[in-house]
Design a protein around this motif. Sequence first.
Motif, PDB file in Angstrom:
ATOM      1  N   UNK A  27       0.789  -1.198   0.027  1.00 35.93           N
ATOM      2  CA  UNK A  27      -0.213   0.106   0.123  1.00 35.93           C
ATOM      3  C   UNK A  27       0.859   1.171   0.134  1.00 35.93           C
ATOM      4  N   UNK A  28       1.833   1.121   0.784  1.00 35.78           N
ATOM      5  CA  UNK A  28       2.594   2.569   0.892  1.00 35.78           C
ATOM      6  C   UNK A  28       3.525   2.846  -0.361  1.00 35.78           C
ATOM      7  N   UNK A  29       3.707   1.677  -1.107  1.00 33.48           N
ATOM      8  CA  UNK A  29       4.330   1.800  -2.452  1.00 33.48           C
ATOM      9  C   UNK A  29       3.479   2.404  -3.469  1.00 33.48           C
ATOM     10  N   UNK A  30       2.425   1.994  -3.565  1.00 28.07           N
ATOM     11  CA  UNK A  30       1.497   2.505  -4.358  1.00 28.07           C
ATOM     12  C   UNK A  30       0.921   4.059  -4.156  1.00 28.07           C
ATOM     13  N   UNK A  31       0.889   4.205  -2.839  1.00 33.76           N
ATOM     14  CA  UNK A  31       0.485   5.583  -2.447  1.00 33.76           C
ATOM     15  C   UNK A  31       1.423   6.712  -3.008  1.00 33.76           C
ATOM     16  N   UNK A  32       2.750   6.130  -3.134  1.00 37.97           N
ATOM     17  CA  UNK A  32       3.846   7.060  -3.279  1.00 37.97           C
ATOM     18  C   UNK A  32       3.997   6.934  -5.141  1.00 37.97           C
ATOM     19  N   UNK A  33       3.392   5.836  -5.469  1.00 42.54           N
ATOM     20  CA  UNK A  33       3.971   5.602  -6.794  1.00 42.54           C
ATOM     21  C   UNK A  33       3.768   6.700  -7.938  1.00 42.54           C
ATOM     22  N   UNK A  34       2.962   7.717  -7.909  1.00 42.50           N
ATOM     23  CA  UNK A  34       2.789   8.820  -8.750  1.00 42.50           C
ATOM     24  C   UNK A  34       4.058   9.566  -8.907  1.00 42.50           C
ATOM     25  N   UNK A  35       4.583   9.432  -7.749  1.00 40.01           N
ATOM     26  CA  UNK A  35       5.785  10.487  -7.877  1.00 40.01           C
ATOM     27  C   UNK A  35       6.802  10.044  -8.857  1.00 40.01           C
ATOM     28  N   UNK A  36       6.841   8.677  -8.923  1.00 39.57           N
ATOM     29  CA  UNK A  36       7.774   8.021  -9.840  1.00 39.57           C
ATOM     30  C   UNK A  36       7.442   7.900 -11.352  1.00 39.57           C
ATOM     31  N   UNK A  37       6.292   8.464 -11.741  1.00 43.69           N
ATOM     32  CA  UNK A  37       5.990   8.696 -12.966  1.00 43.69           C
ATOM     33  C   UNK A  37       6.016  10.362 -13.170  1.00 43.69           C
ATOM     34  N   UNK A  38       5.323  11.054 -12.485  1.00 45.91           N
ATOM     35  CA  UNK A  38       5.276  12.425 -12.782  1.00 45.91           C
ATOM     36  C   UNK A  38       6.801  13.085 -12.698  1.00 45.91           C
ATOM     37  N   UNK A  39       7.503  12.851 -11.599  1.00 46.59           N
ATOM     38  CA  UNK A  39       8.871  13.461 -11.654  1.00 46.59           C
ATOM     39  C   UNK A  39       9.601  13.183 -12.710  1.00 46.59           C
ATOM     40  N   UNK A  40       9.929  11.718 -13.216  1.00 44.37           N
ATOM     41  CA  UNK A  40      10.555  11.296 -14.517  1.00 44.37           C
ATOM     42  C   UNK A  40      10.403  12.018 -15.622  1.00 44.37           C
ATOM     43  N   UNK A  41       8.776  12.202 -15.827  1.00 44.89           N
ATOM     44  CA  UNK A  41       8.127  12.683 -16.980  1.00 44.89           C
ATOM     45  C   UNK A  41       8.544  14.300 -17.100  1.00 44.89           C
ATOM     46  N   UNK A  42       8.407  15.055 -15.881  1.00 47.60           N
ATOM     47  CA  UNK A  42       8.545  16.379 -15.948  1.00 47.60           C
ATOM     48  C   UNK A  42      10.301  16.611 -16.081  1.00 47.60           C
ATOM     49  N   UNK A  43      10.809  15.770 -15.466  1.00 53.31           N
ATOM     50  CA  UNK A  43      12.457  15.853 -15.791  1.00 53.31           C
ATOM     51  C   UNK A  43      12.822  15.793 -16.997  1.00 53.31           C
ATOM     52  N   UNK A  44      12.234  14.813 -17.950  1.00 60.42           N
ATOM     53  CA  UNK A  44      12.568  14.456 -19.162  1.00 60.42           C
ATOM     54  C   UNK A  44      12.097  15.645 -20.159  1.00 60.42           C
ATOM     55  N   UNK A  45      10.932  16.055 -19.677  1.00 59.97           N
ATOM     56  CA  UNK A  45      10.307  17.282 -20.442  1.00 59.97           C
ATOM     57  C   UNK A  45      11.330  18.522 -20.256  1.00 59.97           C
ATOM     58  N   UNK A  46      11.645  18.945 -19.211  1.00 58.08           N
ATOM     59  CA  UNK A  46      12.687  19.918 -19.051  1.00 58.08           C
ATOM     60  C   UNK A  46      14.150  19.835 -19.748  1.00 58.08           C
ATOM     61  N   UNK A  47      14.447  18.313 -19.612  1.00 61.54           N
ATOM     62  CA  UNK A  47      15.735  18.270 -20.312  1.00 61.54           C
ATOM     63  C   UNK A  47      15.674  18.411 -21.981  1.00 61.54           C
ATOM     64  N   UNK A  48      14.682  17.812 -22.384  1.00 64.96           N
ATOM     65  CA  UNK A  48      14.297  18.078 -23.863  1.00 64.96           C
ATOM     66  C   UNK A  48      14.385  19.430 -24.316  1.00 64.96           C
ATOM     67  N   UNK A  49      13.507  19.980 -23.479  1.00 65.17           N
ATOM     68  CA  UNK A  49      13.405  21.689 -23.723  1.00 65.17           C
ATOM     69  C   UNK A  49      14.906  22.381 -23.533  1.00 65.17           C
ATOM     70  N   UNK A  50      15.334  22.081 -22.559  1.00 63.84           N
ATOM     71  CA  UNK A  50      16.705  22.797 -22.507  1.00 63.84           C
ATOM     72  C   UNK A  50      17.584  22.454 -23.427  1.00 63.84           C
ATOM     73  N   UNK A  51      17.756  21.067 -23.770  1.00 65.03           N
ATOM     74  CA  UNK A  51      18.858  20.677 -24.771  1.00 65.03           C
ATOM     75  C   UNK A  51      18.289  21.268 -26.375  1.00 65.03           C
ATOM     76  N   UNK A  52      17.101  20.880 -26.539  1.00 65.43           N
ATOM     77  CA  UNK A  52      16.459  21.503 -27.917  1.00 65.43           C
ATOM     78  C   UNK A  52      16.651  22.676 -28.107  1.00 65.43           C
ATOM     79  N   UNK A  53      15.989  23.578 -27.433  1.00 63.96           N
ATOM     80  CA  UNK A  53      15.630  24.930 -27.368  1.00 63.96           C
ATOM     81  C   UNK A  53      16.494  26.139 -26.973  1.00 63.96           C
TER      82      UNK A  53
END
Length: 283
Positions: free
Chosen positions: A238-264
Amino acid sequence: MTKDVSEEPEVHHHGKDYVDPPPAPLLDLGELKLWSFYRALIAEFIATLLFLYVTVATVIGHKKLNAADHCDGVGILGIAWAFGGMIFILVYCTAGISGGHINPAVTFGLFLARKVSLIRAVAYIVAQSLGAICGVGLVKAFMKSYYNKLGGGANSVSTGYNTGTALGAEIIGTFVLVYTVFSATDPKRSARDSHVPVLAPLPIGFAVFMVHLATIPITGTGINPARSFGAAVIYNNGKVWDDHWIFWVGPFVGALAAAAYHQYILRAAAIKALGSFRSNASN
């Protein structure tokens, strides 16, 4: 007095000694007819399976030894080496087949930069997630008596940290990784630094290693939604699933920022687009 050497043919320079690949189409249905597409999916599945098997087994093995003797086990340094070393090995093995993503956040970042189509990106993420589940499933099968008791190698917010801190750590950690991926595979950099042989998987593996050193105490280090998802599915706590959203939202936001920084910013895509617009408007 004539010269005995002939004149060299005139070389026309076009301002750069590299060629950027054309952007991938948003929807490329033709890929579904190619064996190379399915071969790439198999490569991503197997690579993620092996990645999760070795790394999660390392985590469980460390906790087992450390519980028996607090001076035993590979420690945080060893766990970080396991993650970074496996990424180095697997990216080296699969780069020529699938691009060696092994991480939905990397796939997402490359999709945003138009390096892969939407169809390939979605298919890669599915293959990576299934591979992660199977890899962690093998760990549980082989280390059943210790797997559940020692946390299953699953990611969650560590005691003493809040969700905001954990989310920030995942965003920054993934930014470092995806930024390194873009830099290590940049055709402009490859042409400019051709006299300095750099094996692209090496800096990518080191990025994973360094990020794990920093964030293992906070979240156990996700920066890879498939890694977190596979462990959560098999451990199913249960605790793992409660926190699980962090491990999708965080990496996707980080990837978005990295792509924008490098490309633009680093590649100045925004300035180039603006210059092209002004040039066309003046014609």
